[in-house]
Design a protein around this motif. Structure first.
Motif, PDB file in Angstrom:
ATOM      1  N   GLU A 176      86.415  59.933  47.735  1.00  0.00           N
ATOM      2  CA  GLU A 176      85.628  60.369  46.585  1.00  0.00           C
ATOM      3  C   GLU A 176      85.979  61.805  46.198  1.00  0.00           C
ATOM      4  OE1 GLU A 176      81.383  59.842  46.892  1.00  0.00           O
ATOM      5  OE2 GLU A 176      81.583  58.573  48.663  1.00  0.00           O
ATOM      6  N   ILE A 177      85.734  62.159  44.936  1.00  0.00           N
ATOM      7  CA  ILE A 177      85.844  63.562  44.551  1.00  0.00           C
ATOM      8  C   ILE A 177      84.662  64.350  45.111  1.00  0.00           C
ATOM      9  CG2 ILE A 177      87.161  63.036  42.462  1.00  0.00           C
ATOM     10  CD1 ILE A 177      84.640  63.562  40.834  1.00  0.00           C
ATOM     11  N   THR A 178      83.640  63.631  45.569  1.00  0.00           N
ATOM     12  CA  THR A 178      82.472  64.243  46.213  1.00  0.00           C
ATOM     13  C   THR A 178      82.883  65.168  47.342  1.00  0.00           C
ATOM     14  OG1 THR A 178      81.384  62.118  45.787  1.00  0.00           O
ATOM     15  CG2 THR A 178      80.207  63.693  47.182  1.00  0.00           C
ATOM     16  N   TYR A 179      83.979  64.855  48.043  1.00  0.00           N
ATOM     17  CA  TYR A 179      84.388  65.609  49.231  1.00  0.00           C
ATOM     18  C   TYR A 179      84.934  66.992  48.903  1.00  0.00           C
ATOM     19  CZ  TYR A 179      84.491  60.796  51.076  1.00  0.00           C
ATOM     20  OH  TYR A 179      84.182  59.507  51.411  1.00  0.00           O
ATOM     21  N   ALA A 180      85.179  67.278  47.611  1.00  0.00           N
ATOM     22  CA  ALA A 180      85.643  68.610  47.221  1.00  0.00           C
ATOM     23  C   ALA A 180      84.459  69.580  47.227  1.00  0.00           C
ATOM     24  CB  ALA A 180      86.291  68.547  45.846  1.00  0.00           C
ATOM     25  N   ARG A 422      78.563  60.290  41.998  1.00  0.00           N
ATOM     26  CA  ARG A 422      79.691  60.100  42.912  1.00  0.00           C
ATOM     27  C   ARG A 422      80.750  59.217  42.260  1.00  0.00           C
ATOM     28  NH1 ARG A 422      76.858  58.388  48.466  1.00  0.00           N
ATOM     29  NH2 ARG A 422      79.033  58.083  49.061  1.00  0.00           N
ATOM     30  N   LYS A 423      81.989  59.714  42.263  1.00  0.00           N
ATOM     31  CA  LYS A 423      83.108  59.001  41.660  1.00  0.00           C
ATOM     32  C   LYS A 423      84.261  58.941  42.655  1.00  0.00           C
ATOM     33  CE  LYS A 423      82.031  60.927  37.084  1.00  0.00           C
ATOM     34  NZ  LYS A 423      82.566  61.725  35.961  1.00  0.00           N
ATOM     35  N   VAL A 424      85.112  57.935  42.502  1.00  0.00           N
ATOM     36  CA  VAL A 424      86.266  57.830  43.390  1.00  0.00           C
ATOM     37  C   VAL A 424      87.360  58.773  42.922  1.00  0.00           C
ATOM     38  CG1 VAL A 424      85.746  55.448  43.994  1.00  0.00           C
ATOM     39  CG2 VAL A 424      87.343  55.909  42.125  1.00  0.00           C
ATOM     40  N   TYR A 425      88.160  59.227  43.862  1.00  0.00           N
ATOM     41  CA  TYR A 425      89.263  60.136  43.560  1.00  0.00           C
ATOM     42  C   TYR A 425      90.279  59.432  42.662  1.00  0.00           C
ATOM     43  CZ  TYR A 425      93.286  63.165  44.191  1.00  0.00           C
ATOM     44  OH  TYR A 425      94.352  63.993  43.960  1.00  0.00           O
TER      45      TYR A 425
END
Length: 610
Positions: A176-180, A422-425
């Protein structure tokens, strides 16, 4: 006369005793149940902050096999002690107050009222948080959203350039881009994916003039791996009348649809799926062999070809460190071919629960294993991309990197704010085209990857729409931009006549059985097995064969026969000693031998022998 009075007195005492017992029993059951229920609800929402009713239904339908022992222990530690203390407290009150009738009945009534109120409060909380009323309404209501918006690739003109570009499509498990970090559009104070962040910012993620990351939103029925792969390659949700990962029980995978692989196959592409697990699981082999005639190079292939040591198995098969080395090997071969190629890769180290720590993973974040694994994955993908960019074939190759779905890890995103989307990378590298509106921050779903991938290869798509997806390089609105994401998700949660017609071929009455494994007799090396609850077999069963193996490629496969007992079940003893008492993952598959001489698969199970 006295005897009658004594008899009546005994009868009255007996009735009172029974009533006292029933009262105490009801108080005990409701009191303990209400405490257990309230703690279970609190634990559930603390463990899975973003839990939806779809996921609850999926979890309830999923077998316990494979569930993390840590999760089970965490539940027991959180919920059971309070229930046990409640039970002891009620027992103590019953014993202490049983001779003080008025106080006893008052206290028992008070406990009943409090128990009902407590249970009611948490039932209502669950009803509201999971939006069960809306879920129930959606599941009983038909929508024409898919019918009205689906575009079949057969109905539009797709033109490829004279010199076709190669494609490398990398599905990143649970990325996920959440991890940034927050500064770059993530949800954490520090970035766990700095390398992937840099890749997306230097290439195309459709964030426009914004500096924050952007990615695809996972719609309903796209949030597990094979569903995510189907969504990104066919532009449709995997809405099926089966449990999520049961497509491998079918003979085909949505044969009435056109997917990315079908289009590239018609254009003469050589196509390969490279994964480190068994491609059969969940129907992935069926999906890619049926839509593009992919060559499947999975864990079983690696074992048969001697690419991994004999008997080697970690996590789900082999780790991503090996996967990317095998990908380089594949690309060296594919790049020497005359025809264009499509190499599709699926990583796995970042799967639930807590991921797999390979020898290259650094201990950057201490006890937070999943953070360490995510960071390791970010580095590995970056290193692989840099290697590809140094190769001669890169000039004519487009790379797509996409998270398959949001993470299923139980606690890594617990602290993520509930209002964070939450979105996928997502990253498109070395595309043949640029966005028509480069300044525009796009709102899109993973369905949009389908036509966008084709456009990144230089293909021109009439109308810029395929499936439920929109070519993001074009100025055409995506369905989530046109209808808003919330409405789109609500429509997809409803029944669809279109999807029912598309899945009408699926056989839901599958032959099945239940396996019961008794306690392992280590001294004798015997594992007793019972085969019961046999259903949906359309012929008389003449026998029952059991296949047992531990090694890749079924090199140590042993066939055994089960005997029928008077109750109609089948029993047998699996001879673990004949496998040398290996501490391995034992696979057990059961086949019914039918009246016409054919065999029919019923069920299977994997287990570790300690």
């Amino acid at each position: 006369m006295r005897e009658k009075m004594n008899t009546k007195s005994v009868f009255v005492k007996t009735i009172k005793g029974i009533l006292y017992f029933l009262e105490a029993l009801i108080v005990i059951v409701l009191g303990v149940a209400s405490v257990l229920l309230s703690n279970s609800v609190r634990w559930m929402f603390e463990t899975w902050s973003y839990l939806t009713m779809d996921e609850v239904v999926y979890l309830l339908n999923s077998p316990m096999e494979g569930t993390s022992k840590e999760i089970i222990l965490e539940y027991v530690e959180y919920c059971v002690p309070a229930a046990v203390l409640t039970l002891l407290l009620i027992f103590i009150l019953i014993i202490v107050l049983r001779k003080r009738k008025w106080i006893y009945h008052t206290v028992m009534a008070g406990i009943l009222v409090c128990s009902i109120a407590l249970a009611g409060y948490y039932v209502n909380m669950t009803w509201v948080r999971l939006d069960i009323a809306n879920y129930s309404e959606n599941k009983s209501t038909y929508s024409t959203f898919i019918d009205d918006n689906y575009v079949n690739a057969d109905d539009v003109m797709i033109r490829f350039p004279g010199k076709k570009r190669n494609l490398i499509y990398i599905f990143l498990e649970s990325m996920e881009i959440t991890y940034a970090d927050v500064e770059n559009g993530g949800a954490f104070e520090i970035s766990y994916i700095p390398e992937l962040t840099k890749i997306a910012q230097e290439n195309e993620d459709f964030s426009g003039s914004e500096t924050v990351l952007n990615g695809g939103y996972s719609m309903p029925q796209t949030t597990w791996t094979v569903a995510a792969m189907f969504a990104q390659s066919a532009g449709l949700p995997l809405s099926i009348p089966l449990e999520n990962n049961e497509m491998n029980t079918q003979d085909s995978f949505f044969y009435g649809t056109n997917a990315l692989g079908d289009i590239l196959q018609r254009e003469g592409y050589s196509q390969t799926l490279l994964i480190g697990s068994d491609a059969t699981f969940g129907g992935r082999r069926l999906l890619f062999s049926g839509h593009g005639d992919f060559t499947i190079h999975d864990y079983n292939y690696a074992a048969e070809e001697g690419l991994i040591p004999e008997g080697y198995r970690v996590w789900w098969g082999y780790e991503d460190k090996r996967l990317f080395e095998f990908a380089k090997r594949e690309l060296r071969t594919l790049s020497r071919q005359e025809e264009p190629f499509n190499l599709t890769i699926l990583t796995v180290d970042t799967h639930k629960e807590d991921g797999y720590v390979c020898v290259d993973c650094e201990n950057q974040y201490g006890d937070d294993q999943y953070a360490n694994v995510v960071a390791c994955s970010s580095r590995k993908v970056s290193e692989f991309i840099e290697w590809v960019q140094r190769q001669d074939f890169y000039e004519n190759t487009t790379i797509v990197i996409a998270g398959d779905h949001p993470t299923m890890d139980s606690d890594f995103c617990n602290e993520v704010p509930l209002d964070y989307t939450r979105k996928v990378y997502t990253a498109f590298i070395n595309s043949a085209v640029q966005p028509e509106k480069p300044e525009l921050y796009r709102d899109y779903t993973t369905f949009d990857h389908f036509p966008t991938t084709l456009a990144s290869l230089g293909a021109q798509i009439e109308g810029n729409r395929l499936g439920l997806g929109t070519n993001l390089f074009s100025g055409e609105l995506t369905l989530s931009e046109r209808y808003q994401r919330e409405r789109m998700a609500a429509e997809l949660n409803r029944k669809s006549k279109f999807m029912e017609d598309l899945t009408s071929y699926i056989n839901t009455e599958l032959p099945e059985a239940r396996l019961l494994l008794r306690e392992f007799d280590a001294a004798a090396g015997i594992l007793p097995l019972v085969i019961t609850d046999i259903k949906n077999v359309d012929q008389k069963i003449m026998g029952m064969n059991v296949a047992v193996w531990t090694l890749p490629g079924q090199e140590d496969l042993q066939w055994m026969q089960a005997a029928q007992n008077p109750e109609g079940d089948y029993t047998m003893d699996i001879n673990i000693a004949s496998f040398g008492y290996r501490k391995e993952n034992y696979r057990i598959d059961v086949y019914a031998i039918l009246e016409d001489g054919s065999s029919q698969f019923l069920t299977g199970i994997s287990m570790e022998i300690e």
